[in-house]
Design an enzyme around this catalytic site. Structure first.
Site, PDB file in Angstrom:
ATOM      1  N   ASP A   1       0.863  -1.179   0.000  1.00 17.30           N
ATOM      2  CA  ASP A   1       0.000   0.000   0.000  1.00 17.30           C
ATOM      3  C   ASP A   1       0.902   1.232   0.000  1.00 17.30           C
ATOM      4  O   ASP A   1       2.033   1.165  -0.489  1.00 17.30           O
ATOM      5  CB  ASP A   1      -0.965  -0.032   1.192  1.00 17.30           C
ATOM      6  CG  ASP A   1      -2.291   0.656   0.897  1.00 17.30           C
ATOM      7  OD1 ASP A   1      -2.263   1.866   0.618  1.00 17.30           O
ATOM      8  OD2 ASP A   1      -3.349   0.005   0.949  1.00 17.30           O
TER       9      ASP A   1
ATOM     10  N   HIS B   1       2.137   1.881  -3.181  1.00 17.37           N
ATOM     11  CA  HIS B   1       1.183   2.816  -3.783  1.00 17.37           C
ATOM     12  C   HIS B   1       1.683   4.256  -3.754  1.00 17.37           C
ATOM     13  O   HIS B   1       0.911   5.179  -3.978  1.00 17.37           O
ATOM     14  CB  HIS B   1      -0.167   2.716  -3.085  1.00 17.37           C
ATOM     15  CG  HIS B   1      -0.872   1.413  -3.311  1.00 17.37           C
ATOM     16  ND1 HIS B   1      -2.137   1.147  -2.830  1.00 17.37           N
ATOM     17  CD2 HIS B   1      -0.486   0.283  -3.968  1.00 17.37           C
ATOM     18  CE1 HIS B   1      -2.496  -0.084  -3.191  1.00 17.37           C
ATOM     19  NE2 HIS B   1      -1.508  -0.624  -3.863  1.00 17.37           N
TER      20      HIS B   1
END
Length: 390
Positions: free
Chosen positions: A209, A232
């Site tokens: 993430d 991310h």
């Protein structure tokens, strides 16, 4: 009030090795109580105590390292071995594995590893699908601390976030590593909320993430020399989901490298926000992006769920005084610069300076896109400035 500080014998500064309090360090026996006994003694010690976790493997369940403690100097926790999280989820009554709270002058250091052993828990994580999900335990949570330093450690395979910082003042993180597979859900490297005076420096994140996510209520945050990927990217947000949220003011992200990430530098907020807040005075400078899908992105229609989100009204998060400068590299999507601001609270004071990002795919030229924003531009600009949509 920490019961361990009350019950523990008050001594002068000293070293408290968990092995001397009954920890076996064989990777199979539960060493939770032994480590807490050592914490008890160290927390009750005046001066500058050191809690030592040796170069062994210690299996533990949830650990609550709560103050206030008696230290007048630096309270050092040195981890040289591996701490392994229990895979028995029924042991975790809260949303954290190891929790430091209400302590002054804490230093967490060493070459050791916090292994969340998250592989068995990840299939149970429903948060990518539903807002009503049960949150899995964060590996390391730090809350209500003053003058904290975390350095040298490694976080491996957390069940949820690697590290969460909540309501801390003067918090420095440097020379750490956080690692998890790129498909591990919600394994943010560091997520922070409600903090003032945070520095995150000289560290590496390879996870599933955001490498770093700067949430609501933060002031004076400086992020430098971060290697991010996979993951991310480095994000502000998500913002505007909850009624208790407060403004973000003062963020610098500089000298960072993002490689093979879903996003580069990103600001994200929810639609139909229950509160009006702002995010302002934000700079992303000297960023290298390599094979990044969305190198520069403002997304004020953020919806992470695989089901729909409430889009009944625009986001009420006001973005202003935000600079993207000296950002270079390659994009795996044609739209390398994508500024999608709120229709109800258009972005103001957005600047792009010296941007040179090239699309490396075969779907046409590198482009940019904008909505509800009128950016200013200077220096080299690749892709060319976007066509404004009001």
């Amino acid at each position: 009030m920490n019961m361990y500080a009350i019950e523990g014998q008050t001594t002068s500064s000293g070293t408290y090795n968990v092995d001397n309090y009954g920890a076996k360090g064989d990777g199979q026996s539960d060493d939770s109580q032994a480590i807490m006994r050592a914490w008890n003694a160290a927390c009750g010690s005046a001066g500058s105590p050191t809690l030592v976790i040796s170069s062994k493997k210690y299996l533990v369940g949830p650990l609550q390292f709560e103050g206030p403690c008696s230290n007048t100097g630096v309270f050092t926790v040195r981890v040289d071995g591996a701490i392994l999280a229990s895979t028995n989820l029924s042991l975790y009554r809260g949303d954290e594995w190891i929790f430091f709270s209400h302590i002054n002058n804490l230093k967490l250091t060493g070459s050791g590893t916090f292994d969340g052993q998250g592989e068995a828990a990840w299939p149970l994580d429903q948060c990518p699908f539903s807002s009503q999900c049960k949150v899995l335990p964060v590996s390391l949570k730090f809350a209500y601390l003053n003058n904290t330093e975390v350095e040298g450690i490694t976080s491996l395979n957390p069940k949820f976030f690697h590290i969460a910082l909540l309501n801390n003042n003067n918090f420095k993180v440097h020379n750490i590593k956080a690692t998890a597979p790129k498909d591990s859900p919600n394994t943010d490297g560091i997520h922070l909320e409600g903090c003032t005076g945070v520095k995150i420096l000289d560290s590496s994140f390879a996870t599933g993430d955001d490498c770093v996510s700067v949430g609501q209520g933060n002031t004076d945050v400086y992020i430098s020399n971060i290697n991010c990927g996979p993951g991310h990217g480095i994000s502000v947000g998500s913002l505007g989901r909850y009624a208790y949220e407060k403004d973000v003011n003062g963020l610098v992200v500089t000298g960072c490298n993002l490689t093979n990430t879903l996003n580069g530098v990103r600001i994200k907020s929810w639609q139909a926000s229950p509160v009006t807040i702002s995010a302002r005075n934000i700079t992303f400078d000297h960023i290298i992006v390599e094979n990044v899908a969305n190198p520069i992105i403002i997304d004020q229609k953020y919806c992470p769920f695989k089901t729909s989100c409430d889009d009944s009204e625009p986001s009420r998060v006001k973005l202003s005084d935000i600079t993207f400068s000296n950002i270079m590299g390659t994009s795996t999507s044609p739209v390398a610069v994508n500024l999608q601001c709120s229709a109800g609270f258009p972005c103001e004071g957005i600047k792009l300076q010296n941007i040179n990002i090239t699309y490396i795919g075969d779907e046409g030229a590198t482009t940019s896109a904008c909505a509800h924003v009128n950016p200013s531009y200077s220096g080299l600009l690749v892709p060319v400035p976007c066509v404004i949509k009001s």
